[in-house]
Design an enzyme around this catalytic site. Structure first.
Site, short mmCIF file in Angstrom:
data_model
loop_
_atom_site.label_atom_id
_atom_site.label_comp_id
_atom_site.label_asym_id
_atom_site.label_seq_id
_atom_site.Cartn_x
_atom_site.Cartn_y
_atom_site.Cartn_z
N HIS A 114 0.87 -1.17 0.00
CA HIS A 114 0.00 0.00 0.00
C HIS A 114 0.90 1.22 0.00
O HIS A 114 1.67 1.43 0.93
CB HIS A 114 -0.93 -0.01 1.21
CG HIS A 114 -1.96 1.07 1.14
ND1 HIS A 114 -3.22 0.87 0.62
CD2 HIS A 114 -1.90 2.39 1.46
CE1 HIS A 114 -3.90 2.01 0.65
NE2 HIS A 114 -3.12 2.96 1.15
N CYS A 115 0.82 2.02 -1.07
CA CYS A 115 1.75 3.14 -1.22
C CYS A 115 1.19 4.38 -0.55
O CYS A 115 0.12 4.85 -0.92
CB CYS A 115 2.02 3.40 -2.69
SG CYS A 115 3.07 4.85 -2.93
N PRO A 116 1.91 4.93 0.45
CA PRO A 116 1.40 6.14 1.11
C PRO A 116 1.38 7.34 0.17
O PRO A 116 0.58 8.25 0.34
CB PRO A 116 2.40 6.36 2.25
CG PRO A 116 3.63 5.62 1.85
CD PRO A 116 3.19 4.48 0.99
#
Ligand SMILES: [Zn+2]
Ligand SMILES: [Zn+2]
Length: 434
Positions: A114-116
């Site tokens: 999950h890419c911030p």
């Protein structure tokens, strides 16, 4: 970078911050070049076109990396044998390569992390956009670096000229500031591009890379290709070495990730992405394997530490579970094993209770209320010792740092070792909804 997911201001500010950064490096720099006294003057027509086309490609891919849905499993009527994995949060089978994302709150097909910075999962559907975003970001940064370099070089060349003939102070400060931000961004995004390209060519997600490391670490502890435990049928169990199965040849890997074997489309910002098949099989549900393992569906390899937890050996009484597992070869029946585990579990319980009583006595805080907590229930451990229970890679990253809901991942957590052994032996693929 994945660890940024837990920074409190990240969810609201990450995407605007990235947009601001693109605007600063992409457009403030052009204003600076075209309106200041910096040599060699404004950008040429070609330079200007190249840079702005790259920026448009960058905006499009970034927008799509943020906005495209990371994928959702919709189960058709028939029962799906999702390789025996079960997500207790979704209450549904979990197909291979899917993980339950704690930010998206559902199982994500071929979850990478999950890419911030995109506030979105990098997954089967979003990977092409994410990769294109990184490619165009790096190309734009390299182009900008050339422009900046030319101006720094011109300054150096003019070092013997009287200062008042040179650029203004504002121009100089702006040039240094742009150069500084550009170098840092270049460095960080360069690393991200290299790791993402590597994962693309090898068909290995960030999470799977982590799983490979964990598997190698556990094999290292066993010092051989499988650990010496055999079931009643004589077959080696659980801890055999498993090859990463999804690397099916670099071109096929790349085509699979981009959803097309037409490589001309791979870097086209408006190109599509792989879609989850609606039939419950095929794209997103099953994955081609390279056949290096003795059978399909062996990935991910089992986490040996799960066994330690399964026998209740976690906490104050750490045991050598390698020794313990070697006892499995001693010809005892499953029933006898279970009895032995029960015995050890009781011993642990007593030991922990004794320890807790001692502590309580020391602190003189025995109030008759806390004693009930000295039990085997997990509640008093889940939060503060979550990290201790799980394996971290050499960068200190846990699976949760990639956005994975570790709790949902631990589907076998409460299953005792004997039950796991029995299930393996029977060869059933029943789901455990504990
Ligand atoms: Zn799930
Ligand atoms: Zn997610």
């Amino acid at each position: 970078m994945a660890g940024f997911n837990d920074v409190s201001f990240m969810p609201r500010l990450a995407v605007p911050a990235v947009c601001l950064l693109i605007a600063f490096l992409g457009y403030f720099s052009q204003v600076l070049f075209n309106n200041s006294t910096l040599d060699p003057g404004p950008l040429s027509r070609t330079e200007s076109w190249t840079f702005n086309v790259l920026l448009v490609c960058l905006w499009i891919s970034y927008f799509r990396a943020v906005a495209v849905d990371p994928g959702r499993y919709i189960f058709p009527d028939q029962v799906i044998e999702a390789d025996g994995r079960w997500c207790k949060k979704c209450q549904a089978p979990k197909p291979p390569r899917a993980h339950h994302c704690r930010h998206c709150e559902r199982c994500i097909p071929k979850m990478d992390h999950h890419c911030p910075w995109t506030k979105n999962c990098v997954s089967m559907t979003t990977f092409p956009h994410f990769l294109r975003f990184l490619v165009y970001a790096n190309l734009s940064l390299w182009t900008l670096s050339v422009f900046l370099w030319q101006r720094f070089y011109a300054l150096w060349e003019a070092r013997n000229m009287p200062a008042h003939l040179g650029p203004t102070l504002t121009g100089l400060v702006s040039l240094v500031a742009t150069g500084f931000v550009c170098s840092i961004t270049c460095f960080v995004l360069g690393i991200m591009l290299i790791t993402t390209l590597k994962g693309w060519v090898e068909n290995q997600t960030t999470i799977e890379g982590w799983e490979v490391d964990r598997h190698e670490a556990s094999i290292g502890r066993g010092r051989q290709d499988w650990w010496d435990i055999t079931g009643p049928d004589g077959e080696p169990l659980q801890f055999e070495k498993v090859e990463f199965p999804y690397d099916i040849g670099f071109f096929a890997n790349m085509a699979q990730a981009m959803g097309t074997s037409n490589f001309l489309l791979w870097f086209f910002p408006l190109a599509g992405n792989p879609q989850i098949s609606k039939t419950g099989s095929g794209t997103g549900w099953t994955w081609a394997e390279n056949g290096f393992n003795r059978k399909e569906g062996m990935w991910p390899p089992l986490d040996p530490d799960k066994f330690r937890r399964a026998v209740g050996g976690f906490g104050m009484s750490r045991r050598n579970y390698e020794d313990e597992l070697e006892l499995e070869d001693d010809g005892l029946t499953i029933g006898e094993h279970m009895e032995a585990f029960k015995r050890r579990q009781d011993e642990d319980l007593r030991r922990r209770k004794r320890r807790q009583d001692e502590l309580m006595a020391e602190l003189e805080e025995v109030d008759g209320d806390g004693s009930g907590r000295a039990s085997y229930d997990d509640d008093d451990e889940t939060n503060n010792s979550n990290n201790m229970r799980n394996w971290a890679n050499s960068d200190g990253e846990y699976l949760r740092d990639y956005g994975v809901d570790e709790e949902a991942e631990e589907e076998d957590e409460d299953v005792p070792l004997a039950e796991l052994l029995r299930r393996r032996n029977v060869g059933t693929r029943s789901y455990n909804d504990a």
